[in-house]
Design a protein around this motif. Structure first.
Motif, mmCIF file in Angstrom:
data_model
loop_
_atom_site.group_PDB
_atom_site.id
_atom_site.type_symbol
_atom_site.label_atom_id
_atom_site.label_comp_id
_atom_site.label_asym_id
_atom_site.label_seq_id
_atom_site.Cartn_x
_atom_site.Cartn_y
_atom_site.Cartn_z
ATOM 1 N N ALA A 68 41.038 46.771 27.618
ATOM 2 C CA ALA A 68 40.208 47.374 28.664
ATOM 3 C C ALA A 68 39.119 46.387 29.083
ATOM 4 O O ALA A 68 38.842 46.206 30.272
ATOM 5 C CB ALA A 68 39.592 48.673 28.168
ATOM 6 N N TRP A 69 38.524 45.727 28.086
ATOM 7 C CA TRP A 69 37.489 44.730 28.399
ATOM 8 C C TRP A 69 38.072 43.638 29.292
ATOM 9 O O TRP A 69 37.507 43.284 30.327
ATOM 10 C CB TRP A 69 36.925 44.104 27.113
ATOM 11 N N ALA A 70 39.251 43.118 28.873
ATOM 12 C CA ALA A 70 39.877 42.038 29.642
ATOM 13 C C ALA A 70 40.177 42.496 31.065
ATOM 14 O O ALA A 70 39.893 41.796 32.041
ATOM 15 C CB ALA A 70 41.156 41.589 28.947
ATOM 16 N N GLY A 71 40.732 43.703 31.179
ATOM 17 C CA GLY A 71 41.084 44.225 32.488
ATOM 18 C C GLY A 71 39.855 44.386 33.368
ATOM 19 O O GLY A 71 39.849 43.976 34.533
ATOM 20 N N LEU A 72 38.792 44.953 32.800
ATOM 21 C CA LEU A 72 37.566 45.190 33.574
ATOM 22 C C LEU A 72 36.955 43.868 34.026
ATOM 23 O O LEU A 72 36.547 43.720 35.184
ATOM 24 C CB LEU A 72 36.553 45.974 32.739
ATOM 25 N N SER A 73 36.915 42.891 33.097
ATOM 26 C CA SER A 73 36.335 41.594 33.456
ATOM 27 C C SER A 73 37.147 40.955 34.568
ATOM 28 O O SER A 73 36.596 40.402 35.520
ATOM 29 C CB SER A 73 36.316 40.660 32.249
ATOM 30 N N ALA A 74 38.484 41.048 34.433
ATOM 31 C CA ALA A 74 39.335 40.423 35.444
ATOM 32 C C ALA A 74 39.159 41.101 36.801
ATOM 33 O O ALA A 74 39.068 40.446 37.834
ATOM 34 C CB ALA A 74 40.798 40.484 35.000
ATOM 35 N N VAL A 75 39.084 42.444 36.794
ATOM 36 C CA VAL A 75 38.890 43.176 38.051
ATOM 37 C C VAL A 75 37.538 42.816 38.660
ATOM 38 O O VAL A 75 37.421 42.562 39.871
ATOM 39 C CB VAL A 75 38.986 44.696 37.814
ATOM 40 N N ALA A 76 36.529 42.751 37.816
ATOM 41 C CA ALA A 76 35.183 42.429 38.303
ATOM 42 C C ALA A 76 35.177 41.033 38.922
ATOM 43 O O ALA A 76 34.523 40.779 39.935
ATOM 44 C CB ALA A 76 34.182 42.505 37.161
ATOM 45 N N LEU A 77 35.939 40.128 38.300
ATOM 46 C CA LEU A 77 36.013 38.753 38.781
ATOM 47 C C LEU A 77 36.721 38.713 40.135
ATOM 48 O O LEU A 77 36.313 38.009 41.059
ATOM 49 C CB LEU A 77 36.807 37.935 37.763
ATOM 50 N N GLN A 78 37.811 39.502 40.209
ATOM 51 C CA GLN A 78 38.620 39.546 41.420
ATOM 52 C C GLN A 78 37.786 40.104 42.581
ATOM 53 O O GLN A 78 37.716 39.526 43.643
ATOM 54 C CB GLN A 78 39.831 40.453 41.170
ATOM 55 N N ALA A 79 37.188 41.276 42.346
ATOM 56 C CA ALA A 79 36.361 41.896 43.379
ATOM 57 C C ALA A 79 34.956 41.369 43.196
ATOM 58 O O ALA A 79 34.189 41.899 42.407
ATOM 59 C CB ALA A 79 36.387 43.412 43.208
#
Lengths: 257, 835
Positions: free
Chosen positions: B776-787
């Motif tokens: 979940a951490w990885a996914g959230l960080s990646a999404v935050a990075l993307q957007a």
């Protein structure tokens, strides 16, 4: 019941049938027998004579069709499964032919299992004495697959002795052992009776094993077919031959002990 | 060999039931998804065809145009072209379809509804089942479904209001009832048909969706030519025959359906993956238990190919039967969902279920190949049984694994996947993170075979001292490490995904809430257009509304500010009561202490922070200390209400701020808003609460759907736990008999199995929760990075994580119930003799 006080285990008019109606098989057809305290008794008979069934019913492992079984003056045929389980772990010891030990536990844990299940305290002195007597002192930490057949059976004997039961049932205890290991186990059972006053009832088809007993009870076709005091290999063999020839309708030659 | 296969199947039938259930569930999932998708497309097609039953040609706006047109400002192209189309000789009739969303009120019920125009008779496709078509703007027809749902009859009066504002309701009389076929696709909302004049009022935000044209004895293709020529030059429209229009729109609508289908199939893939682990595990155990039998077969002359064929044959039969059951399950499930969609509460009405034989065959093929593939490795293992094994007593067989190789591969996958995952999460973005996540998870699953037995052993040690059954259970749990590990791994997959979703959604929700709190600290603000401001009575009424927890009043006045060397300048001022303002706001609000005046540094005009300012108003003058606050709103100053009262003779109350309950739903916020608006015509309601509840609702619904889909994977895994336990019970039958003979009660035997199941479940759940949080951490960080600029931080919902752990534990213990019944049913003597 005053007379029964002398008996560790007894059966009155014990019947055990499988199936119903015409196809019913009568494994035990009305057996009355009693085993005094401190006796080493052997139960013998040809295959299908009902000797294993008798032991299982006496030990409260199997239900009976009719009749009564007493262990230590308790009528176990009237007990619930829970009470029976409690009685088994407090007053009965077992030694089986094979698959005697729980493979995941060490020898020591296996020995103490019935006591642990009952949450009883271990009598250290008694434990040491049994372990010494059976020569298991250096095998306590081993698991069953690291022990020889004879050693495994000795652990089983130790487990049976530790709870000081009213009676130990041994079902073909030497069946899976070589003759040396078999002799060893039989000697131990003999010692337990003579020196420790333990009652042992052993089911066997081996005349040599039976010759270690104080008395041999013969079964044929689910009925008593005679008995033999202070047996020898020869006397057992001839009695067996007789029992096999004997017709079930003939009156049993047994005398009530 | 067939006789042996049949005999083997007969004896192991009971052992295969649970495995069959796992196959059936996952196949059912796939079939239901495909069937519903097809049904959706077919329903769309049928509805569109029905809508054009009288039209030969349709003029359709391009999608882009609908999206950008604002009905109030832009001219409606479709309405513009209608006269030109009608002027054509070949045209018998034509009309524009227009639609508006309204709020429908009937007694105390309010519901969302849509108003469509009554079309010209030449192209009108709706049919009346009772009554007449509306003749005045105060009349309407309503669809049969809504009429029965609302309990109305002809002649009843409803009121409708624009969905956007909810104000300006008008009463309409129901004069006709349209038959249910006229409900339209994509919406289960009540549909009213009214005269076009009603929708000429721009407050309804009507949208024109198309022009239906009926020809006058002319082929559709020719009519298209004529109409196209007539409307040439008008932008953003296409002219199509009815058949073309159906195809075109079906494509548009089922395009979004295809995306949905793909997402659903991704979840089905997870279910299939978990099922394959359960199947493989079952056959592994069955092979181990039948070692003697296979050895015997080899002794009497069976080839390795024959032994392999035996296992694969069993797998084939199991796969065929279970897949067939799964297909049936899928059709029944899809049928139930389609039926559910036809009830009133649903927003999507599906038609008759469409079962495509090809898709059913696909589901069947997936189930069968899944079963066969999962059985390949156990079948191979069976061929390695040597004939001599029949001749000696076999100890409980241990699962041999190429330990080192597996450890190396697992470590490599975790290292590469983990490193890339961190890279994806912190630098590169979502695509890389997803790929790395999958790689590392495969690594984790491989490693779990090595690690989970150790963790189970340690966890077992922690409980072993409590009682003998607990000790036996913990020893049993680590007895067949491979079996325990693969059972736990199946559960691990489900728990990891559930945790990832729960943590992810909670984090997004909390982050969004924080953002809204920061930008819009007040739940609801009420302003009035009345220059005199709020009266005290009105403020009291607003604050007393149910659902309002705190309220604060903002007073306003104009102030002149001056200081030594600074000429007086005017600024509007807000007077706040600091305690009230803090109680209402969800993030620190701009408040002034007594004797203080707060202003944005951009309004300094020569004033300096911390120095005295002379403040003059209509009622007097006072010396206040200036405090610069960059967070303060520019162009105005903030003082305490008390100070404002001293300098301004009669400050007006311009705003009331409200704080609502933290758990207020969208509907509750809506209710409070309309409650406020009913207090006065000139009140305007704003604030962060509608936004917050809107996002919360979307995220909650999303989470609920995802969890419902993942539940199937978890259920299959729990079936796997029950399965493994049942197989172990069979294997340890004699041991159980021995324990019973030695004095283990039935209850203790049951407890022993429950503890064993609980141990496996708890270890799997614990590892799954930890992994889920990491992903979940990885996914959230990646999404935050993307957007860009979206900052998302991980928030752990402890209560929900607790539910996951507790739920898995309970499921594990429940999974032991049936195997425990099997184990305790046997009398000790039967168990001992192996009868």
């Amino acid at each position: 019941m005053s007379e029964s006080q002398r008996f560790a285990a007894s059966a009155v008019e014990l019947r055990k049938s499988y199936g119903a109606g015409d196809s019913a098989v009568h494994a035990l057809a009305g057996v009355t027998v009693a085993f005094p305290r401190g006796e080493f008794a052997a139960v013998m008979g040809p295959s299908g004579s009902g000797k294993s069934t008798l032991m299982q019913c006496l030990a409260g492992l199997d239900s009976v069709s009719s009749g009564q079984v007493y262990i230590d003056d308790v009528r176990i045929t009237a007990l619930s499964d829970r009470a029976l389980t409690k009685l088994r772990r407090d007053r009965v010891g077992f030694v089986f032919q094979s698959f005697n030990l729980v493979p995941t536990l060490t020898a020591r844990q296996n020995m103490l299992l019935p006591l642990s299940l009952a949450r009883h305290r271990v009598d250290r002195a008694w434990l040491d004495q049994v372990v010494q007597t059976l020569g298991l002192a250096d095998r306590l930490k081993h698991r069953p697959h690291e022990l020889s057949g004879g050693q495994q059976q000795r652990v089983a004997v130790a487990r049976a002795l530790l709870s000081r039961p009213a009676v130990i049932f041994a079902d073909e205890p030497t069946g899976n052992l070589d003759s040396a290991a078999g002799t060893e186990v039989l000697t131990l059972l003999r010692q337990a009776v003579s020196q420790l006053g333990q009652t042992v009832i052993m089911v066997t088809h081996d005349p040599v094993a039976a010759s270690y007993a104080d008395r041999v009870v013969m079964l044929a076709d689910g009925e008593l077919a005679g008995e033999l005091a202070n047996p020898t290999v020869e006397s057992v063999l001839s009695a067996l031959a007789q029992a096999s020839a004997a017709s079930p309708v003939q009156p049993a030659t047994s005398s009530r002990p | 060999m067939n006789i042996v296969l049949l005999a083997g199947l007969r004896t192991s039938l009971a052992r295969l039931v649970a495995t069959g259930l796992a196959v059936a569930l996952s196949v059912g999932f796939v079939v239901a998804t495909l069937t519903l998708s097809t049904t959706f497309t077919r329903t769309t097609e049928q509805t569109l065809t029905a809508n054009m039953s009288h039209a030969d040609v349709r003029i359709t706006p391009t999608v882009a145009m609908v999206a950008t047109s604002d009905p109030r400002t832009s001219t409606d192209v479709l309405t513009d072209v209608l006269p030109r189309v009608l002027a054509l000789d070949q045209v018998a009739g034509a009309d524009v379809e227009r639609l508006a969303l309204v709020e429908l009120r009937s007694g105390s019920t309010r519901s969302a509804a849509q108003v469509a125009t009554v079309l010209d008779e030449s192209v009108r496709w709706q049919q009346l089942s009772a009554g007449v078509w509306p003749a005045t703007v105060a009349e309407a027809t309503l669809d049969q479904t809504a009429v029965s749902a609302l309990g109305l009859t002809l002649g009843d009066i409803l009121s409708i209001a624009p969905a956007s504002t909810g104000v300006g309701a008008i009463n309409v009389t129901i004069v006709g009832i349209t038959s249910p076929d006229s409900a339209g696709v994509g919406t289960g909302a009540p549909t009213l048909l009214m005269l076009p004049a009603v929708l000429d009022n721009p407050v309804y935000f009507p949208v024109s969706t198309g022009v239906l044209v009926a020809g006058d004895n002319i082929a559709a293709a020719d009519l298209v030519g004529a109409v196209s020529a007539a409307v040439a030059g008008s932008p953003g429209i296409v002219v199509q025959t009815a058949a073309q229009a159906v195809d075109y729109q079906t494509g548009e609508l089922s395009g979004s359906g295809t995306i949905l289908t793909s997402i659903l199939l991704a979840f089905a893939a997870v279910a299939l993956f978990v099922a394959s682990m359960v199947i493989s595990n079952t056959f592994q155990v069955l092979v181990a238990q039948r070692t003697r039998e296979f050895a015997l077969l080899r002794c009497i002359g069976a080839s390795t190919a024959q032994v392999r064929g035996l296992i694969l044959g069993e797998a084939f039969v199991l796969g065929a039967v279970a897949s067939a059951a799964g297909v049936a399950l899928g059709i029944v499930g899809a049928g139930a969902l389609a039926a559910l969609s036809r009830t009133d509460s649903s927003t999507l009405h599906l038609g008759e279920l469409v079962t495509d034989p090809l898709q059913l065959a696909l589901g069947m093929a997936i189930g069968m190949s899944l079963t066969l593939l999962s059985a390949l490795s156990p079948a191979h293992r069976a061929t390695r049984v040597r004939p001599v094994a029949a001749l000696r007593a076999v100890e409980a067989p241990r699962t041999a694994t190429s330990f080192v190789l597996r450890a190396i591969v697992a470590a490599a996958l975790i290292a590469v996947g983990g490193y890339t995952l961190v890279g994806g999460a912190t630098r590169s973005g979502l695509g890389l993170a997803v790929a790395a996540g999958v790689i590392s998870f495969v690594g984790v699953l491989l490693a779990s075979t090595l690690l989970i037995p150790w963790i189970v052993r340690v966890a077992g040690l922690l409980i072993a001292w409590t009682s003998v059954p607990a000790r036996l259970a913990s020893l049993n749990a680590s007895r067949n490490p491979g079996r325990t590990a693969s059972t736990a791994a199946a559960l691990l997959v489900g728990v990891t995904l559930v945790t990832m979703m729960v943590v992810g959604v909670t984090s997004v929700r909390t982050s969004v809430n924080d953002k809204i709190d920061e930008k819009r600290p007040v739940d609801l603000t009420v302003q009035t257009d009345d220059p005199a401001g709020f009266t005290a009575t009105m403020v009291g009424q607003i604050a007393a509304l149910p659902g309002v927890e705190e309220s604060a009043v903002i007073t306003a006045g104009r102030l002149g500010l001056s200081a030594d060397g600074v000429a007086e300048f005017q600024l509007p001022a807000r007077g706040v009561v600091p305690e009230e303002a803090r109680a209402v706001a969800r993030s620190a609000p701009t408040v002034a202490a007594a004797g203080e005046i707060v202003l944005n540094p951009s309004n300094a005009r020569g004033l300096t922070d911390g120095t005295g300012v002379t403040v003059r108003g209509s009622g007097g003058e006072r010396m206040l200390t200036a405090r610069f606050d960059p967070a303060a709103q520019p162009g105005q100053v903030v003082v305490t209400a008390e100070d404002l009262l001293v300098v301004v003779a009669s400050p007006t109350t311009t705003q009331v701020q409200l704080r609502l309950s933290d758990t207020a739903s969208g509907a509750e916020v809506q209710l409070i808003s309309s409650g406020i608006m009913s207090l006065g015509e000139d009140l305007v309601v704003g604030g962060g609460a509608p936004e917050r509840t809107y996002y919360a609702q979307i995220l909650d619904v999303m989470l609920l759907i995802v969890l419902a889909l993942l539940t199937i994977a978890v259920v299959i895994a729990v079936v796997g736990v029950a399965n493994t336990l049942a197989l172990s019970v069979l294997e340890r039958r004699r041991e159980s008999g021995l324990l019973r003979a030695l004095g283990l009660t039935r209850g203790q035997l049951r407890g022993m199995l429950a503890v064993e199941a609980a141990l496996i479940a708890l270890v799997a759940a614990g590892c799954g929760v930890v992994l889920g949080i990491v992903y979940a951490w990885a996914g959230l960080s990646a999404v935050a990075l993307q957007a860009n600029k979206l900052s998302l931080s991980v928030h752990l919902p402890w209560d929900q994580l607790g539910i996951i752990l507790g739920g898995t534990l309970v499921a594990g213990v429940l999974a032991s119930v049936i195997p425990a019944r099997q184990a305790t049913r046997k009398s000790p003597v039967n168990a001992l003799s192996g009868r």
